[in-house]
Enzyme design. Sequence first.
Site, PDB file in Angstrom:
ATOM      1  N   GLU A 138       3.744   6.305  -7.972  1.00  0.00           N
ATOM      2  CA  GLU A 138       3.872   6.030  -9.417  1.00  0.00           C
ATOM      3  C   GLU A 138       4.605   4.703  -9.692  1.00  0.00           C
ATOM      4  OE1 GLU A 138       3.092   6.733 -12.719  1.00  0.00           O
ATOM      5  OE2 GLU A 138       1.562   7.783 -11.595  1.00  0.00           O
TER       6      GLU A 138
ATOM      7  N   HIS B  61       4.426   1.878  -7.995  1.00  0.00           N
ATOM      8  CA  HIS B  61       3.453   0.783  -7.942  1.00  0.00           C
ATOM      9  C   HIS B  61       2.525   0.834  -9.165  1.00  0.00           C
ATOM     10  CE1 HIS B  61       4.139   1.463  -3.480  1.00  0.00           C
ATOM     11  NE2 HIS B  61       4.370   0.166  -3.598  1.00  0.00           N
TER      12      HIS B  61
ATOM     13  N   LEU C 140      11.460   6.095  -6.248  1.00  0.00           N
ATOM     14  CA  LEU C 140      10.223   6.258  -5.481  1.00  0.00           C
ATOM     15  C   LEU C 140      10.097   5.118  -4.472  1.00  0.00           C
ATOM     16  CD1 LEU C 140       7.542   7.472  -8.073  1.00  0.00           C
ATOM     17  CD2 LEU C 140       9.275   8.769  -6.815  1.00  0.00           C
TER      18      LEU C 140
ATOM     19  N   GLY D  50       0.805  -1.213   0.000  1.00  0.00           N
ATOM     20  CA  GLY D  50       0.000   0.000   0.000  1.00  0.00           C
ATOM     21  C   GLY D  50       0.838   1.262   0.000  1.00  0.00           C
TER      22      GLY D  50
END
Length: 289
Positions: A31, A33, A181, A27
């Site tokens: 971006e 994921h 990220l 979770g």
Amino acid sequence: MKIVTDIQELRDQLRGQNRASFVPTMGNLHEGHLSLMRIARQHGDPVIASIFVNRLQFGPHEDFDQYPRTLEADAEKLEKEGVYVLFAPSEKVLYPEPQEYRVDPPKQLGDILEGEFRPGFFKGVCTVVLKLFSCVQPRVAVFGKKDYQQLMIIRQMAHQFALPVEIVAGETIRADDGLALSSRNAYLSEAERTEAPHLQTSLQELRHAVLDTMHHASPMKPLDQSLHELEKKTTDALTQRGWQPDYIAIRKRTDLLAPSNEDLLAKKELVILAAAKLGKTRLIDNLEV
Ligand code: PAF
């Protein structure tokens, strides 16, 4: 998009689907994921995502409790990506009793690099991934290359257990300044966020130095020794800038072991892997050479 929290309901929902493509996550989606969801779409249909913060892969002093849980915002993003089912089980659903059967990766791969600094991490990852595969029964599953060692371990697990799942790799997505990220980037202070891209810059400089050393190899000095010196130089430079590096390691892509002089002369493919703390935040990154 259906949000499913129960294993039986998930199976009912996916009955008859034999081309499902799966992206497991914890979770707090970014971006990186979402790019994996798009890769999943290219490899199968429907796309299934899961969100589960897996206690088994966190050490006792790690950030399990602080790990950002943003289910509502995540669901909105997945809906926009055309995900068919989001599987978001509670701990009670996925681990209704103590998970006593676990998957322990081989020590030579599972206990090095991340495994050395996060004991039990890959055992927790493999166990949950196998269980999620058993719930979703995908034909394809997508994992990011940012977690390079994780990707390799899951690939080998799928191979050794003859799981009917193809493991597909997604490239690392970076911010404009080069920082990979990661959900953990949210822990960085403003000053740390400014410094953070330097990890990737260091790896690029190290790659340059590695290639230079290989091109100008001298018979007087073994290449593996020169590469160790370069690793140390990068580690020291990061320490000087206020980082606390766990490892900066030049490894063979095939097994993540350190290359011998013979491996280097035979031009075995390499990857540089790094983990370092900036303040309290631990960042990882890698770069193929
Ligand atoms: O990479 C992650 O987010 C996790 O390790 C994974 C694969 C979802 C297992 O919990």
